[in-house]
Design an enzyme around this catalytic site. Structure first.
Site, PDB file in Angstrom:
ATOM      1  N   PHE A 609       0.799  -1.212   0.000  1.00  0.00           N
ATOM      2  CA  PHE A 609       0.000   0.000   0.000  1.00  0.00           C
ATOM      3  C   PHE A 609       0.837   1.271   0.000  1.00  0.00           C
ATOM      4  CE2 PHE A 609      -3.623  -2.464   0.469  1.00  0.00           C
ATOM      5  CZ  PHE A 609      -4.736  -1.657   0.409  1.00  0.00           C
ATOM      6  N   GLY A 610       2.108   1.133   0.194  1.00  0.00           N
ATOM      7  CA  GLY A 610       2.950   2.321   0.207  1.00  0.00           C
ATOM      8  C   GLY A 610       4.119   2.137   1.149  1.00  0.00           C
ATOM      9  N   VAL A 612       6.579   2.816   4.578  1.00  0.00           N
ATOM     10  CA  VAL A 612       6.464   2.947   6.025  1.00  0.00           C
ATOM     11  C   VAL A 612       7.626   3.803   6.515  1.00  0.00           C
ATOM     12  CG1 VAL A 612       6.259   1.729   8.206  1.00  0.00           C
ATOM     13  CG2 VAL A 612       5.497   0.625   6.106  1.00  0.00           C
ATOM     14  N   LYS A 626       2.633   4.403   8.300  1.00  0.00           N
ATOM     15  CA  LYS A 626       2.422   3.799   6.980  1.00  0.00           C
ATOM     16  C   LYS A 626       1.608   4.770   6.157  1.00  0.00           C
ATOM     17  CE  LYS A 626       2.046  -0.500   6.060  1.00  0.00           C
ATOM     18  NZ  LYS A 626       1.696  -1.893   6.059  1.00  0.00           N
ATOM     19  N   ASP A 722      -2.182 -12.098   3.935  1.00  0.00           N
ATOM     20  CA  ASP A 722      -0.810 -11.830   3.494  1.00  0.00           C
ATOM     21  C   ASP A 722       0.151 -12.104   4.636  1.00  0.00           C
ATOM     22  OD1 ASP A 722       1.237 -11.189   1.830  1.00  0.00           O
ATOM     23  OD2 ASP A 722       1.002  -9.021   2.025  1.00  0.00           O
TER      24      ASP A 722
END
Ligand SMILES: *[C@@H]1O[C@H](CO)[C@@H](O)[C@H](O)[C@H]1NC(C)=O
Length: 910
Positions: A609-610, A612, A626, A722
């Site tokens: 998602f991007g 951290v 995050k 995940d």
């Protein structure tokens, strides 16, 4: 063969041999021999039955059963959902079960909703024993010729799975249950294998001190009540039997029947109320033998526990002048000698005896006995554990009151609000400690009218309350602010009026509450209410007919006052927000995020998602921030759902959320910072600090705890989707916590398509079934967990890369496991410092998790138990070593030499 926990009555031809199970305990209840009346047939027609409830599911009208004199009722008043059907007429003629049991001619089916519950409220109330019997006869009522399979629950606890072997047999399930509340539910739960239905449901008052279940946390599941020594195939029930037990006649091996036509003495005690008709017949051994033997094998779990009742009465006249004395030996435990009394019924049971697994009993004449033993009847039951308690009563009462106030007619709002766990009340989330508590209630867009009910404030554990987009009128109640743990309150889109209570605004200002009040046109957002206050002041002014100037002057003063106060408040908010870190899950502004992360200087990780970033709060608490790349709408939606979810999911083995930011497309989650990074880094070859096997096991146990909470501790199972070693983070003391469980699209929603549209997971950890079904479930997480276990044991990554090719860790592992070469499997850096048994066990656990099909994989709860056992083994070794080290100093060199051998032996992946 007799099924252990349910009985299909198969026209008296299936049970030629008794196969039995017994458990044994430490004490026998001494036979209470007393007088019994019998032969007396109760006139049922003029009896009322205060302890009876009889529902003939699927009939339109109540009726009196001519044979038993029992009033059968329709479903009305017991359940609102479902539809009535008749069994198919084509085949119902000449069907024994339909002709004998009128109840089986029709049924009620439940095509809608996952859980449909009958509410049973016997007149005699709680603190009594009741038998509950549910009967099922499918009879191809839907012309589909597909027998459904579904679960039945008693209250909040699993009772059984309804599995019918034939469309035309009747299956009945019966329990003896001690009611601790005046109301009990019987719920049919759709498990995805067809539409649940029921033919009849009856409740029978059955008090007897013999059952002794009051604080046992269990019920007794009827397996069989057997009338011995009968020559015909009659089965008895009410009104021969006051409890309406169903007595079956069965042959007893190597025995001869005996019979009396005499009446018994009247019982003056709490007997088991065995019908006289049942006691009048008995069996004794064939000539020449002095014992009766019986064996029962359950097809159920070998750990099932049983209770057995033996019923005796002397019915041979000659025995009055001779001694009949015998002992019962049940699974190796022998009772005191027993002498049945002439025409006086007595019973004995295996009360405190642990009767488990395969059971075996022998009734032997004692040496001094003149006569062989006899046995009139037996009953046996299986203990049915009732581990769950119903929802906290005050929460339960509050939600029932809310349901009634707003007349909420949701199909799934039946039975207990929180349990059974899986199909639960929609819009409701519970937390499951000892007693379930309601922690979230979402009644958004539910057509609620009227005022905000005071019952909401009785939900004392609630954390999130969403009443948005209804027609609620009136004031926002102050009491909502008193809910100690409320973190989210959404009242937007209603017709609320008046002002917002100060206490609520304060909580919201301090970041303790996410308060939404938008789209309430008549609601004053500023407190005290702006124009109201003006008017209050204006009235005396107008009355005194002083000039307009004064009015203006006053207005200015008031306006100033307000502005000043607001300024102060803003400052106050600011200092709280930037200052001490008092509330969890607080909202942050984007500018605060920039400040915390020092304008995003230190990247400590990167996920789907991007990125951290490392951040520091004002009090120097390090945090991980995050930041979600503002890409798809999907991501945004999930983020929001996630932030809300994370607020109510707490566990010491899940990385906890400290706060979040959701500002104009800038989204961030702030987590606690985990000093020791992730497990993958810890296991990597470059890491100098090698984790000991004990530490690895502890990490596995921690992670399993976290996963178990996600899977089984939350109202709906949450699938991580995940799981990987990079998502297992470690604190300073190497306590493991699962991370990222929020972002990888988790909840199993009712909307199944949601699952398949979102690819998730990481290569090496993905459930092999996912490629086939496109579906990720709890067992997919178990697979990933298995891979993590393999990593922990071997130290190798999930995908082992070499110059030539990459192979999956299981491809490397499986052949070595088959060879049984444990030392080649274990991470060579452990240098032989581990217990081989513990290591093997860990490998076995890992392999069971990493089975190719989900059905072969265990539940995480089971995995957790196994890991703990593994730890116990390893700890035992450590203790021994410590003792040895205290005695000798040569231990070290021995270990070294093992270590050398080890590292030579372990093949490096090629
Ligand atoms: C409540 O349900 C509505 C509609 O299903 C949903 O949009 C909303 O996000 C939910 N609220 C919470 C707090 O989960």
């Amino acid at each position: 063969m007799v099924d252990s926990h349910k009985l299909i009555i198969v026209l008296n031809n299936l049970l030629p041999v008794f196969i039995f199970i017994f458990g044994f305990t430490s004490s026998w209840e001494t036979p209470r021999l007393t007088e019994a009346s019998v032969g007396r047939r109760t006139l049922a027609t003029d009896q009322t039955h205060p302890g009876f409830i009889s529902i003939d599911c699927g009939v339109e009208e109540d009726y009196l059963n001519g044979e038993t004199g029992i009033l059968y009722k329709s479903d009305k008043g017991f359940i609102n959902t479902g539809e009535n059907h008749n069994v198919s007429s084509s085949a119902s003629a000449n069907n024994y079960y339909i002709e004998t049991w009128k109840e089986n001619r029709n049924l009620r089916s439940f095509p809608d909703g996952n859980k449909n519950c009958y509410t049973l409220k016997p007149e005699l109330g709680k603190n009594n024993y009741y038998r509950i019997r549910a009967s099922f006869l499918y009879g191809n009522y839907d012309d589909k010729n597909e027998i459904p399979e579904f679960d039945i629950y008693v209250g909040v606890n699993y009772w059984d799975t309804v599995k019918l072997s034939s469309a035309w047999y009747m299956l009945f399930l019966e329990i003896i249950h001690f009611f601790t509340a005046d109301t009990e539910y019987v719920c049919l739960v759709n498990t995805g294998s067809g539409i649940p239905f029921i033919s009849a449901l009856v409740l029978r008052f059955s008090n007897s001190s013999f059952y002794n279940l009051a604080n046992s946390g269990a019920a007794l599941k009827y397996i069989m009540a057997i009338d011995l020594g009968t020559s015909n195939n009659d089965s008895f029930r009410y009104n021969d039997d006051d409890y309406d037990r169903i007595w079956l006649s069965r042959q007893f091996p190597s025995s001869v029947p005996i019979y009396t036509s005499l009446n018994f003495y009247k019982p003056d005690y709490d007997s088991n109320k065995v019908p006289a008709e049942v006691l009048r017949t008995a069996v004794k051994p064939v000539n020449g033998s002095r014992s009766l033997n019986y064996f029962y094998q359950s097809s159920g779990s070998p750990t099932s526990q049983y209770i057995v009742f033996f019923h005796f009465a002397e019915i041979e006249e000659s025995a009055q002048y001779r001694l009949r004395e015998f002992t019962i030996t049940l699974n190796g435990f022998r009772s005191e000698p027993i002498t049945p009394q002439y025409l006086r019924p007595g019973s004995i049971n295996s009360k405190d005896l642990l009767v488990q697994g395969v059971i075996n009993f022998t009734i032997d004449a004692t040496e001094k006995s003149d006569l062989p033993p006899l046995l009139n009847a037996i009953e046996y039951y299986q203990f049915l554990p009732l581990p769950f308690s119903p929802t906290d009563p005050s929460d339960g009462d509050a939600i029932m009151a809310i349901r009634q106030t707003y007349n909420i007619n949701r199909n799934d709002w039946q039975g207990d609000p929180c349990l059974p766990n899986e199909p639960s009340w929609s819009g409701l989330i519970c937390r499951f400690n000892r007693t379930p508590r309601i922690i979230s209630l979402n009644l958004s867009a539910s057509k609620l009218t009227g005022e905000i009910s005071s019952s909401f404030s009785d939900l004392l554990a609630i954390e999130s309350l969403d009443l948005s987009y209804n027609e609620l009128k009136g004031k926002v109640s102050e009491v909502l602010a008193q809910l100690p743990t409320l973190k989210v309150l959404n009242l937007s889109g209603n017709k609320l009026s008046g002002s917002v209570p100060r206490s609520l605004k304060d909580k919201s200002d301090k970041g303790l509450l996410v308060l939404s009040l938008a789209e309430n046109p008549d609601l004053c957002q500023i407190d005290p209410c702006h124009h109201k206050e003006t008017r209050n002041f204006a009235v005396p002014v107008v009355v005194s007919v002083v000039s307009g100037l004064v009015l203006i002057f006053l207005s200015i003063l008031i306006a100033f006052g307000i502005i000043k106060r607001r300024r102060q408040r803003e400052l106050l908010i600011k200092s709280t927000k930037d200052g001490s870190f008092e509330s969890k899950n607080r909202p942050f502004t984007y500018s605060q995020i920039v400040k915390i992360t020092g304008n995003f200087t230190t990247v400590i990780g990167e996920g789907g998602f991007g990125k951290v970033y490392l951040g520091t709060l004002n009090d120097n608490t390090p945090v991980a921030v995050k930041l979600l790349s503002p890409s798809s709408k999907q991501g945004y939606k999930e983020f929001r759902a996630e932030a809300q979810l994370l607020m109510i999911v707490h566990h010491r083995n899940l990385v906890s959320l400290i706060g979040y930011c959701d500002e104009c497309g800038n989204m961030a989650l702030i987590y606690e910072y985990m000093v020791n990074g992730n497990l993958r880094q810890q296991l990597s070859e470059t890491n100098r600090n090698v984790l000991k096997l004990k530490e690895r096991l502890q990490i596995a146990i921690d992670a399993a705890h976290g996963l178990e909470y996600l899977h089984n501790g939350c109202k709906r199972p949450i699938v991580h989707r995940d799981l990987k070693s990079a998502n297992i983070l470690l604190t300073e003391s190497k306590q493991a916590k699962i991370a990222d469980f929020g972002l990888s699209k988790l909840f199993i929603t009712e909307n199944a398509s949601h699952i398949s549209t979102c690819p998730a997971g990481t290569l090496g950890y993905i459930d092999p079934e996912f490629q086939v079904s496109g579906n990720l479930n709890k067992k997919s997480d178990v697979y990933s967990f298995g891979i993590i276990l393999v990593e922990l044991i071997t130290g190798k990554p999930a995908i082992i890369r070499s110059h030539e090719r990459s192979i999956h860790i299981l491809q490397w592992l499986s052949p070595i496991v088959q060879k049984g070469d444990i030392r080649s499997i274990i991470d060579p850096r452990l240098q032989g410092e581990f217990d081989v048994n513990a290591a093997w066990k860990m490998v076995e656990i890992a392999m069971s998790c990493a089975q190719p099909t989900s059905i072969q994989r265990p539940d995480i709860s089971y995995v957790l138990t196994e890991l703990k056992e593994c730890m116990a083994i390893e700890m035992a070794l450590e203790r021994t070593q410590r003792m040895q080290n205290n005695m000798t100093t040569s231990g070290k060199s021995v270990e070294m030499s093992i270590a050398n051998v080890d590292s030579d032996m372990v093949p490096i992946a090629r």
